[in-house]
Design a protein around this motif. Structure first.
Motif, short mmCIF file in Angstrom:
data_model
loop_
_atom_site.label_atom_id
_atom_site.label_comp_id
_atom_site.label_asym_id
_atom_site.label_seq_id
_atom_site.Cartn_x
_atom_site.Cartn_y
_atom_site.Cartn_z
N GLY A 37 1.03 -1.25 0.14
CA GLY A 37 0.13 0.11 0.07
C GLY A 37 0.84 1.28 -0.03
O GLY A 37 0.25 2.26 -0.11
N THR A 38 2.17 1.19 0.08
CA THR A 38 3.03 2.42 0.16
C THR A 38 2.87 3.15 -1.08
O THR A 38 2.77 4.45 -0.99
CB THR A 38 4.47 1.90 0.31
N LEU A 39 2.74 2.50 -2.28
CA LEU A 39 2.62 3.52 -3.62
C LEU A 39 1.50 4.20 -3.51
O LEU A 39 1.39 5.22 -4.00
CB LEU A 39 2.84 2.31 -4.66
N GLU A 40 0.18 3.26 -3.16
CA GLU A 40 -1.04 3.97 -3.19
C GLU A 40 -1.13 5.17 -2.11
O GLU A 40 -1.58 6.16 -2.47
CB GLU A 40 -2.17 3.02 -3.15
N TYR A 41 -0.39 4.67 -1.20
CA TYR A 41 -0.50 5.97 -0.10
C TYR A 41 0.16 7.31 -0.43
O TYR A 41 -0.24 8.31 -0.50
CB TYR A 41 0.11 5.53 1.19
N LEU A 42 1.35 6.94 -1.10
CA LEU A 42 2.25 8.12 -1.62
C LEU A 42 1.51 8.96 -2.75
O LEU A 42 1.40 10.25 -2.51
CB LEU A 42 3.46 7.55 -2.07
N ALA A 43 0.67 8.27 -3.71
CA ALA A 43 -0.02 8.73 -4.74
C ALA A 43 -0.95 9.68 -4.26
O ALA A 43 -1.41 10.59 -4.99
CB ALA A 43 -0.34 7.87 -5.66
N ASP A 44 -1.58 9.50 -2.93
CA ASP A 44 -2.79 10.21 -2.62
C ASP A 44 -2.14 11.34 -1.73
O ASP A 44 -2.95 12.19 -1.49
CB ASP A 44 -3.39 9.47 -1.68
N GLN A 45 -1.01 11.63 -1.54
CA GLN A 45 -0.35 12.89 -0.62
C GLN A 45 -0.30 14.08 -1.73
O GLN A 45 0.51 13.95 -2.50
CB GLN A 45 0.72 12.42 -0.13
N PRO A 46 -0.80 15.13 -1.34
CA PRO A 46 -0.76 16.33 -2.51
C PRO A 46 0.64 16.91 -2.48
O PRO A 46 1.03 17.54 -3.39
CB PRO A 46 -1.81 17.29 -1.66
N ASP A 47 1.55 16.74 -1.43
CA ASP A 47 2.91 17.13 -1.34
C ASP A 47 3.95 16.04 -2.03
O ASP A 47 5.09 16.49 -1.75
CB ASP A 47 3.29 17.86 -0.24
N VAL A 48 3.41 15.11 -2.71
CA VAL A 48 4.59 14.10 -2.95
C VAL A 48 4.60 13.67 -4.51
O VAL A 48 3.37 13.80 -4.89
CB VAL A 48 4.29 12.93 -2.08
N ALA A 49 5.65 13.74 -4.93
CA ALA A 49 5.65 13.35 -6.40
C ALA A 49 6.43 11.71 -6.21
O ALA A 49 7.49 11.83 -5.75
CB ALA A 49 6.68 14.27 -7.14
N VAL A 50 5.74 11.06 -6.55
CA VAL A 50 6.09 9.57 -6.56
C VAL A 50 6.63 8.80 -8.23
O VAL A 50 5.92 9.13 -8.90
CB VAL A 50 5.02 8.81 -5.77
N PHE A 51 7.74 8.16 -7.92
CA PHE A 51 8.13 7.81 -9.09
C PHE A 51 8.35 6.28 -9.01
O PHE A 51 9.04 5.80 -8.10
CB PHE A 51 9.62 8.33 -9.53
N SER A 52 7.84 5.40 -9.65
CA SER A 52 7.81 4.00 -9.53
C SER A 52 8.91 3.47 -10.27
O SER A 52 9.15 3.66 -11.70
CB SER A 52 6.42 3.37 -10.25
N VAL A 53 9.95 2.67 -9.72
CA VAL A 53 11.07 2.01 -10.30
C VAL A 53 10.93 0.56 -10.18
O VAL A 53 10.57 -0.03 -8.88
CB VAL A 53 12.38 2.76 -9.67
N ASP A 54 11.43 -0.19 -11.12
CA ASP A 54 11.09 -1.82 -10.88
C ASP A 54 12.27 -2.41 -11.20
O ASP A 54 12.14 -4.05 -11.47
CB ASP A 54 10.04 -2.16 -11.99
N THR A 55 13.31 -1.94 -11.18
CA THR A 55 14.61 -2.70 -11.27
C THR A 55 15.30 -2.84 -9.84
O THR A 55 14.90 -2.58 -8.91
CB THR A 55 15.90 -1.48 -11.86
N ASP A 56 16.34 -3.54 -10.06
CA ASP A 56 17.05 -4.17 -8.79
C ASP A 56 17.64 -3.23 -7.54
O ASP A 56 18.29 -2.35 -8.43
CB ASP A 56 17.78 -5.23 -9.18
N TYR A 57 17.37 -3.12 -6.63
CA TYR A 57 17.85 -2.02 -5.79
C TYR A 57 19.21 -2.07 -5.82
O TYR A 57 19.88 -1.25 -5.56
CB TYR A 57 17.20 -2.45 -4.32
N ARG A 58 19.83 -3.19 -5.73
CA ARG A 58 21.50 -3.60 -5.55
C ARG A 58 22.12 -2.89 -6.91
O ARG A 58 23.09 -2.42 -6.88
CB ARG A 58 21.88 -4.94 -5.47
N PHE A 59 21.60 -2.98 -8.21
CA PHE A 59 21.95 -2.36 -9.15
C PHE A 59 21.75 -0.98 -9.35
O PHE A 59 22.29 -0.48 -10.23
CB PHE A 59 21.15 -2.97 -10.43
N ALA A 60 20.96 -0.32 -8.50
CA ALA A 60 20.93 1.27 -8.54
C ALA A 60 21.86 1.69 -7.26
O ALA A 60 21.58 2.91 -6.75
CB ALA A 60 19.62 1.56 -8.11
N ARG A 61 22.93 1.04 -6.91
CA ARG A 61 24.09 1.48 -5.89
C ARG A 61 23.04 1.68 -4.64
O ARG A 61 23.21 2.54 -4.04
CB ARG A 61 24.64 2.64 -6.35
#
Length: 283
Positions: A37-61
């Motif tokens: 529910g984190t993504l949906e919760y963030l998307a409902d916040q008026p002061d949050v710009a949320v970006f969805s990333v689906d690659t591996d965390y370890r490969f993003a340093r």
């Protein structure tokens, strides 16, 4: 505030409320395939710009590549705080000053980054009781009396900065290499394209530091800790195949869920470290 998150509903409401109270006006958050529910919760916040990333965390340093992309796109030469969901900035015992007011003070005028010391916080009782139904600072108000170690000669990947490590984590995991569990972050910064950001933002190259350090209260140790450790070991996305979380699970399997030690633990506001930070704020 710039952050990357995955399944952080336990801390997320506290995180947003804390930084809004500090005067933060907007959040740039990269969500890494949350399914709680984190993504949906963030998307409902008026002061949050949320970006969805689906690659591996370890490969993003370990998330720094995503954070740096947001800083480079939107925050060049603007004060930004890069913080995880369980990291809450503080510099006063009773936090009254806002972050914009702090950064308008003369000692930050020419600085490009501020060193934050990560203070590992924990409850007095079992971790399972720290549900954070109220305030993380109220339910996990303790830390080790001497919270940091300085016994490693390591000066970071750029060979130019001292290293503090977490005394608590070395206490919990004795025998670990002295350079593990680095406890400082250069995570409050005015990003410049030429800055070199190390994984975890524990070190930064080519950045003038402010003369004052601040506290980054770290609330990893709570009622969700066992679940999170199990999830991260299964994912294997953290440093060295989630080595630290594997060791934590071994401790928890032994029934060791109380980190408080009456000979070593004090309220965080009573440590000499925190009081030195408060004194600078008072001046």
């Amino acid at each position: 505030v710039v952050s990357c998150m995955r399944n952080e509903m336990f801390m997320l409401p506290h995180f947003l409320a804390h930084y809004r109270k500090l005067g933060v006006g907007a959040f740039l958050i990269a969500d890494n395939s949350s399914d709680d529910g984190t993504l949906e919760y963030l998307a409902d916040q008026p002061d949050v710009a949320v970006f969805s990333v689906d690659t591996d965390y370890r490969f993003a340093r370990y998330g720094v590549a995503w954070q740096q992309a947001l800083l480079a796109a939107y925050r060049v030469d603007k004060w930004s705080l890069v913080a995880d969901a369980d990291e809450l900035l503080a510099w006063q015992a009773e936090q009254l000053q806002t972050l914009p007011n702090l950064l308008s003070e003369p000692e930050f005028a020419t600085a490009k980054a501020v060193r934050l010391l990560m203070l590992d916080m924990y409850p007095k009782g079992p971790l399972e009781d720290a549900t954070f139904s109220e305030s993380p600072f109220g339910e996990a108000a303790y830390c080790d009396r001497v919270p940091f170690l300085t016994n490693t000669p390591y000066r970071g990947p750029f060979s130019d900065q001292p290293t503090w490590t977490s005394a608590l984590r070395h206490r919990l995991l004795p025998g670990a290499r002295p350079d593990l569990f680095v406890a400082q972050k250069l995570a409050l910064l005015r990003y410049q394209p030429w800055m070199r950001l190390a994984a975890g933002l524990h070190y930064i190259g080519d950045a003038q530091l402010a003369p004052r350090d601040l506290i980054l209260a770290h609330f990893k140790y709570n009622a969700e800790f066992r679940r999170k450790a199990q999830a991260e070991v299964a994912r294997g996305q953290h440093f060295n195949n989630a080595e630290e979380y594997q060791k934590y699970l071994a401790l928890l399997s032994e029934g060791r869920s109380v980190l408080f030690d009456p000979d070593l633990s004090v309220r965080w506001t009573e440590t000499a470290f925190a009081q030195s930070i408060f004194a600078k704020a008072a001046n």
